[in-house]
Design a protein around this motif. Sequence first.
Motif, PDB file in Angstrom:
ATOM      1  N   PHE A 118      33.509   2.000   8.188  1.00 58.79           N
ATOM      2  CA  PHE A 118      32.556   2.254   9.262  1.00 58.79           C
ATOM      3  C   PHE A 118      31.187   1.709   8.877  1.00 58.79           C
ATOM      4  O   PHE A 118      30.732   1.891   7.749  1.00 58.79           O
ATOM      5  CB  PHE A 118      32.426   3.762   9.531  1.00 58.79           C
ATOM      6  N   GLY A 119      30.554   1.043   9.828  1.00 64.88           N
ATOM      7  CA  GLY A 119      29.151   0.661   9.717  1.00 64.88           C
ATOM      8  C   GLY A 119      28.377   1.367  10.817  1.00 64.88           C
ATOM      9  O   GLY A 119      28.931   2.177  11.580  1.00 64.88           O
ATOM     10  N   GLU A 120      27.098   1.065  10.925  1.00 66.29           N
ATOM     11  CA  GLU A 120      26.287   1.703  11.960  1.00 66.29           C
ATOM     12  C   GLU A 120      26.820   1.383  13.352  1.00 66.29           C
ATOM     13  O   GLU A 120      26.813   2.240  14.241  1.00 66.29           O
ATOM     14  CB  GLU A 120      24.829   1.249  11.829  1.00 66.29           C
ATOM     15  N   LYS A 121      27.289   0.164  13.548  1.00 64.55           N
ATOM     16  CA  LYS A 121      27.812  -0.236  14.855  1.00 64.55           C
ATOM     17  C   LYS A 121      29.059   0.578  15.206  1.00 64.55           C
ATOM     18  O   LYS A 121      29.197   1.068  16.323  1.00 64.55           O
ATOM     19  CB  LYS A 121      28.135  -1.734  14.856  1.00 64.55           C
ATOM     20  N   GLU A 122      29.961   0.733  14.254  1.00 70.06           N
ATOM     21  CA  GLU A 122      31.192   1.485  14.519  1.00 70.06           C
ATOM     22  C   GLU A 122      30.888   2.961  14.779  1.00 70.06           C
ATOM     23  O   GLU A 122      31.489   3.568  15.677  1.00 70.06           O
ATOM     24  CB  GLU A 122      32.152   1.356  13.333  1.00 70.06           C
ATOM     25  N   LEU A 123      29.970   3.517  14.032  1.00 72.25           N
ATOM     26  CA  LEU A 123      29.621   4.924  14.243  1.00 72.25           C
ATOM     27  C   LEU A 123      28.959   5.120  15.597  1.00 72.25           C
ATOM     28  O   LEU A 123      29.183   6.125  16.270  1.00 72.25           O
ATOM     29  CB  LEU A 123      28.695   5.406  13.117  1.00 72.25           C
ATOM     30  N   ARG A 124      28.140   4.143  15.981  1.00 70.74           N
ATOM     31  CA  ARG A 124      27.468   4.245  17.287  1.00 70.74           C
ATOM     32  C   ARG A 124      28.457   4.083  18.436  1.00 70.74           C
ATOM     33  O   ARG A 124      28.388   4.792  19.436  1.00 70.74           O
ATOM     34  CB  ARG A 124      26.357   3.186  17.373  1.00 70.74           C
ATOM     35  N   GLU A 125      29.398   3.153  18.295  1.00 66.46           N
ATOM     36  CA  GLU A 125      30.358   2.884  19.363  1.00 66.46           C
ATOM     37  C   GLU A 125      31.632   3.710  19.234  1.00 66.46           C
ATOM     38  O   GLU A 125      32.518   3.610  20.079  1.00 66.46           O
ATOM     39  CB  GLU A 125      30.716   1.396  19.369  1.00 66.46           C
ATOM     40  N   ARG A 126      31.726   4.524  18.170  1.00 64.07           N
ATOM     41  CA  ARG A 126      32.872   5.403  17.924  1.00 64.07           C
ATOM     42  C   ARG A 126      34.172   4.591  17.865  1.00 64.07           C
ATOM     43  O   ARG A 126      35.135   4.848  18.580  1.00 64.07           O
ATOM     44  CB  ARG A 126      32.957   6.511  18.984  1.00 64.07           C
ATOM     45  N   THR A 127      34.178   3.600  16.987  1.00 65.91           N
ATOM     46  CA  THR A 127      35.366   2.793  16.723  1.00 65.91           C
ATOM     47  C   THR A 127      35.621   2.772  15.223  1.00 65.91           C
ATOM     48  O   THR A 127      34.772   3.178  14.422  1.00 65.91           O
ATOM     49  CB  THR A 127      35.203   1.359  17.239  1.00 65.91           C
ATOM     50  N   VAL A 128      36.799   2.289  14.836  1.00 64.69           N
ATOM     51  CA  VAL A 128      37.161   2.195  13.427  1.00 64.69           C
ATOM     52  C   VAL A 128      37.504   0.750  13.100  1.00 64.69           C
ATOM     53  O   VAL A 128      37.863  -0.034  13.986  1.00 64.69           O
ATOM     54  CB  VAL A 128      38.359   3.105  13.084  1.00 64.69           C
ATOM     55  N   VAL A 129      37.398   0.408  11.821  1.00 65.13           N
ATOM     56  CA  VAL A 129      37.901  -0.872  11.313  1.00 65.13           C
ATOM     57  C   VAL A 129      39.020  -0.546  10.344  1.00 65.13           C
ATOM     58  O   VAL A 129      38.788   0.055   9.282  1.00 65.13           O
ATOM     59  CB  VAL A 129      36.795  -1.678  10.621  1.00 65.13           C
ATOM     60  N   LEU A 130      40.245  -0.898  10.723  1.00 68.98           N
ATOM     61  CA  LEU A 130      41.406  -0.636   9.872  1.00 68.98           C
ATOM     62  C   LEU A 130      41.520  -1.751   8.846  1.00 68.98           C
ATOM     63  O   LEU A 130      41.756  -2.906   9.183  1.00 68.98           O
ATOM     64  CB  LEU A 130      42.679  -0.552  10.723  1.00 68.98           C
ATOM     65  N   ARG A 131      41.369  -1.393   7.585  1.00 68.18           N
ATOM     66  CA  ARG A 131      41.415  -2.377   6.511  1.00 68.18           C
ATOM     67  C   ARG A 131      42.806  -2.478   5.881  1.00 68.18           C
ATOM     68  O   ARG A 131      43.234  -3.557   5.475  1.00 68.18           O
ATOM     69  CB  ARG A 131      40.391  -2.026   5.431  1.00 68.18           C
ATOM     70  N   GLN A 132      43.493  -1.349   5.756  1.00 69.38           N
ATOM     71  CA  GLN A 132      44.764  -1.348   5.033  1.00 69.38           C
ATOM     72  C   GLN A 132      45.640  -0.235   5.580  1.00 69.38           C
ATOM     73  O   GLN A 132      45.165   0.840   5.943  1.00 69.38           O
ATOM     74  CB  GLN A 132      44.516  -1.143   3.534  1.00 69.38           C
ATOM     75  N   ALA A 133      46.952  -0.513   5.637  1.00 67.28           N
ATOM     76  CA  ALA A 133      47.927   0.483   6.086  1.00 67.28           C
ATOM     77  C   ALA A 133      49.211   0.277   5.310  1.00 67.28           C
ATOM     78  O   ALA A 133      49.911  -0.716   5.509  1.00 67.28           O
ATOM     79  CB  ALA A 133      48.181   0.363   7.586  1.00 67.28           C
ATOM     80  N   ASP A 134      49.525   1.198   4.405  1.00 71.01           N
ATOM     81  CA  ASP A 134      50.743   1.142   3.611  1.00 71.01           C
ATOM     82  C   ASP A 134      51.676   2.263   4.066  1.00 71.01           C
ATOM     83  O   ASP A 134      51.250   3.421   4.206  1.00 71.01           O
ATOM     84  CB  ASP A 134      50.433   1.299   2.117  1.00 71.01           C
ATOM     85  N   THR A 135      52.947   1.912   4.294  1.00 71.99           N
ATOM     86  CA  THR A 135      53.895   2.856   4.875  1.00 71.99           C
ATOM     87  C   THR A 135      55.165   2.938   4.046  1.00 71.99           C
ATOM     88  O   THR A 135      55.732   1.907   3.661  1.00 71.99           O
ATOM     89  CB  THR A 135      54.251   2.438   6.319  1.00 71.99           C
ATOM     90  N   LEU A 136      55.600   4.163   3.775  1.00 77.39           N
ATOM     91  CA  LEU A 136      56.925   4.454   3.232  1.00 77.39           C
ATOM     92  C   LEU A 136      57.678   5.214   4.312  1.00 77.39           C
ATOM     93  O   LEU A 136      57.151   6.210   4.843  1.00 77.39           O
ATOM     94  CB  LEU A 136      56.838   5.302   1.964  1.00 77.39           C
TER      95      LEU A 136
END
Length: 362
Positions: A285-303
């Motif tokens: 999250f940066g200021e823009k994401e917190l202001r716009e209430r969005t996320v940046v998905l960097r990594q997703a590991d699944t078992l």
Amino acid sequence: MAGRAEPPEGTPGGAPGAGDEEYQSTVFDESFVKAARLQEYSAQQRLEDHTTAVRTRAPEPAPVGARAVPKQGIVLALIILAAFAAAIYLGANNPYGAPPALRADRPAAVTVALLPEDAVPAADPEGLYAGTPAEGYGAGAGGVALPDPRATDHFTREQVLTALTLAKEFVVTGAMTPDVLTGATTVPVRELLGTEQQRQFDSALNAQEPRSGAVTDWLVRFDATEARLVDQQVRVDGGFTFTEIADDVLQVDGRHVFVYALRPAGAPDGDVSLYTVQRELRLQFGEKELRERTVVLRQADTLAGPMDCAADTSSALRPLFAGERAEPPATAGTDPHDLDGEGAVLCGTFAVSDPPGPPPGP
């Protein structure tokens, strides 16, 4: 006696017929006289030297309907215009500039299938999770706990709380919402992503381009024609951590285990089996994401398992149901010379530790 004769000096200049005849044709009508700016000497001015011996006549009032712009108004307008131009210039040449937006690359993701050692066991219909590790898990969104938020060096406590709340919302919508799990909708997940990652998500969803990534990188989903969700309250365990990785980047890591009660879609009275998914997400999250209430998905590991290692999980997870076994060969062949391939299939064995029991007696 002198009679009515002309004076010795001749006829006065003001009398008719007197003076130069070239001025006799000049006629001063009433409008000409009114328009003339008359000035006359005052008595005091006549007595003083080196002084303009005239009295300036005040200008005529402006005609009705005409408005003269005051000098103060012109000056004020120029000041406002100059201030506006300065604001534009300073805004365009701000040495600090706007906070940079986070790069929204496609998330790094991997899915590991866990095949059962034997036939998949059926769950107890009276107590689906009895005798399993999921027996003590939380149920539904209420089972997803957040750590106490605290301020970091560059983020306030309120900003940290916002980031944690958004992370929880992403986990709940992407792995615990029944309509998302069954493929009925993807809107709740998509709305939490920024514009660039929305494009990547749509590309994966519609398979618009080669190597666009898997839908299951972004969410947990089952094929509605294969699996049916028995319990709407997904069991969950896990938590979040957060850290400031840069002056303008707050990172939230979440690691959770989800347990789903499933049965085959074509067998409404079939046995129920439990399907387990562990997901480790990295969100930034940066200021823009917190202001716009969005996320940046960097990594997703699944078992995920029990599942056949040869199953295609790009669009949905493919669970094995009660009584089923992994079909040999457990893994598909992989050509190391194929640069356009998806790479090696990651596979493991589903082995659940014994759930904690009562403490041993003395």
